[in-house]
Design a protein around this motif. Structure first.
Motif, PDB file in Angstrom:
ATOM      1  N   UNK A  27      10.906   2.097  -6.437  1.00  9.22           N
ATOM      2  CA  UNK A  27      11.294   2.972  -5.719  1.00  9.22           C
ATOM      3  C   UNK A  27      12.002   2.282  -4.286  1.00  9.22           C
ATOM      4  N   UNK A  28      13.300   2.773  -4.243  1.00  8.76           N
ATOM      5  CA  UNK A  28      13.943   2.283  -2.906  1.00  8.76           C
ATOM      6  C   UNK A  28      13.413   2.990  -1.568  1.00  8.76           C
ATOM      7  N   UNK A  29      12.971   2.035  -0.649  1.00  7.94           N
ATOM      8  CA  UNK A  29      12.424   2.423   0.731  1.00  7.94           C
ATOM      9  C   UNK A  29      13.312   1.861   1.780  1.00  7.94           C
ATOM     10  N   UNK A 100      24.734   5.386  -0.264  1.00 10.03           N
ATOM     11  CA  UNK A 100      25.380   5.198  -1.372  1.00 10.03           C
ATOM     12  C   UNK A 100      25.016   3.787  -1.768  1.00 10.03           C
ATOM     13  N   UNK A 101      24.952   2.596  -1.046  1.00  7.30           N
ATOM     14  CA  UNK A 101      24.756   1.394  -1.359  1.00  7.30           C
ATOM     15  C   UNK A 101      23.341   1.178  -2.007  1.00  7.30           C
ATOM     16  N   UNK A 102      22.323   2.042  -1.338  1.00  7.07           N
ATOM     17  CA  UNK A 102      20.938   1.682  -1.736  1.00  7.07           C
ATOM     18  C   UNK A 102      20.775   2.312  -3.449  1.00  7.07           C
ATOM     19  N   UNK A 103      21.566   3.711  -3.356  1.00  9.51           N
ATOM     20  CA  UNK A 103      21.731   4.269  -4.688  1.00  9.51           C
ATOM     21  C   UNK A 103      22.239   3.484  -5.843  1.00  9.51           C
ATOM     22  N   UNK A 106      20.099   0.640  -7.059  1.00  5.97           N
ATOM     23  CA  UNK A 106      19.085   0.990  -7.666  1.00  5.97           C
ATOM     24  C   UNK A 106      19.102   2.254  -8.818  1.00  5.97           C
ATOM     25  N   UNK A 107      20.532   2.395  -9.014  1.00  2.00           N
ATOM     26  CA  UNK A 107      20.494   3.182 -10.288  1.00  2.00           C
ATOM     27  C   UNK A 107      20.541   4.727  -9.955  1.00  2.00           C
ATOM     28  N   UNK A 108      19.931   5.217  -8.824  1.00  3.48           N
ATOM     29  CA  UNK A 108      19.733   6.570  -8.293  1.00  3.48           C
ATOM     30  C   UNK A 108      18.707   7.187  -9.319  1.00  3.48           C
ATOM     31  N   UNK A 131      19.459  14.405   5.162  1.00  2.04           N
ATOM     32  CA  UNK A 131      20.137  13.983   3.794  1.00  2.04           C
ATOM     33  C   UNK A 131      18.855  13.942   2.705  1.00  2.04           C
ATOM     34  N   UNK A 132      18.301  15.220   2.681  1.00  2.00           N
ATOM     35  CA  UNK A 132      17.029  15.189   1.662  1.00  2.00           C
ATOM     36  C   UNK A 132      17.348  15.201   0.437  1.00  2.00           C
ATOM     37  N   UNK A 133      18.954  15.463  -0.095  1.00  2.00           N
ATOM     38  CA  UNK A 133      19.492  15.502  -1.231  1.00  2.00           C
ATOM     39  C   UNK A 133      19.281  14.052  -1.879  1.00  2.00           C
ATOM     40  N   UNK A 134      19.427  12.972  -1.021  1.00  2.00           N
ATOM     41  CA  UNK A 134      19.141  11.667  -1.510  1.00  2.00           C
ATOM     42  C   UNK A 134      17.592  10.920  -1.110  1.00  2.00           C
ATOM     43  N   UNK A 135      17.391  11.399   0.122  1.00  2.00           N
ATOM     44  CA  UNK A 135      16.098  10.601   0.762  1.00  2.00           C
ATOM     45  C   UNK A 135      15.125  11.849   1.263  1.00  2.00           C
ATOM     46  N   UNK A 136      14.365  12.527   0.325  1.00  2.00           N
ATOM     47  CA  UNK A 136      13.476  13.635   0.684  1.00  2.00           C
ATOM     48  C   UNK A 136      12.316  13.294   1.250  1.00  2.00           C
TER      49      UNK A 136
END
Length: 248
Positions: A27-29, A100-103, A106-108, A131-136
């Motif tokens: 999981x991306x942190x 966007x780089x992180x996603x 890591x493939x999203x 940005x809870x759509x990506x990082x909730x």
């Protein structure tokens, strides 16, 4: 453990800021340093070692970012409103470049967890609320969530309001509040030891912000550590190592 870095341009600024990635899986942190810190601080101050086993097991891929605090929030020569405007430039970098780089890296497949210490806790929580759509999910360690208390001066305007979680969360309502309630989960951790109240106000600010979240029905946890728990890296190591495994 694989480590690599990239520099990403800051929108509307001539700077590039660094992102250092540790690990290839999990999981991306997204980890923010303490005030005016850099992307290598997590490794240099022992935070990486505290959660290295999660990286080695492929449960976490840690993305550590530079701050832009020295140019924005930490520049006491500027009035608060101008600091907030500059902080918006950093927010644009996070939203338009880093996420966007992180996603992409890591493939999203898994949503981003933000983590920050001291002023970095503010950045982590503020980004999740925006940005809870990506990082909730956000974990804030020893944060102060009211920028108007940061040695500020001058008249306050829209930039400060929209950069101040204590302000804008208190006024959330309607569909937007419903959406935030459905997406956001915050973990606020703070100690009661040295420097957690003076001069940082982390202890009182964390408690006050938790009250605002409770009033608004936004999912959160408040974890107050003991009187030996200081505003310093060794305690942030313990706190992150204690909490992060259940999120990954």
């Amino acid at each position: 453990m694989e480590t690599r870095s990239v520099r990403l341009p800051v929108p509307g600024h001539d700077a590039t800021l660094e992102v250092v990635r540790h690990g290839s899986w999990g999981r991306p942190v997204l980890l923010f340093p303490s005030e005016a810190g850099g992307a290598h601080d997590a490794e240099g101050n022992g935070m990486l070692d505290a959660v290295r086993w999660l990286v080695d097991e492929g449960r976490v891929s840690l993305f550590c970012v530079d701050s832009l605090d020295a140019w924005s929030w930490s520049n006491r020569d500027l009035p608060t409103e101008e600091r907030a405007q500059r902080a918006g430039t950093y927010g644009a970098w996070l939203s338009e470049q880093v996420l966007p780089y992180v996603v992409g890296e890591t493939g999203g497949d898994q949503e981003v967890v933000t983590v920050g210490v001291s002023l970095g806790a503010y950045h982590a929580v503020h980004l999740t609320l925006q940005r809870a759509d990506v990082a909730p999910v956000a974990i804030g360690l020893s944060g102060n969530y009211d920028p108007t208390t940061w040695n500020g001066w001058g008249d306050l305007g829209d930039a400060t309001y929209f950069a101040n979680p204590m302000g804008y969360v208190a006024h959330m309502e309607g569909d937007h509040l419903d959406w935030v309630r459905s997406r956001v989960s915050l973990l606020l951790v703070v100690g009661q030891g040295p420097f957690e109240e003076s001069p940082t106000r982390a202890l009182s600010s964390t408690r006050e912000f938790a009250e605002v979240l409770s009033h608004k029905g936004i999912r959160h946890e408040l974890d107050v550590w003991g009187h030996d728990s200081a505003h310093d890296w060794p305690w942030w190591h313990r706190q992150l190592a204690h909490h992060l495994p259940r999120f990954v």
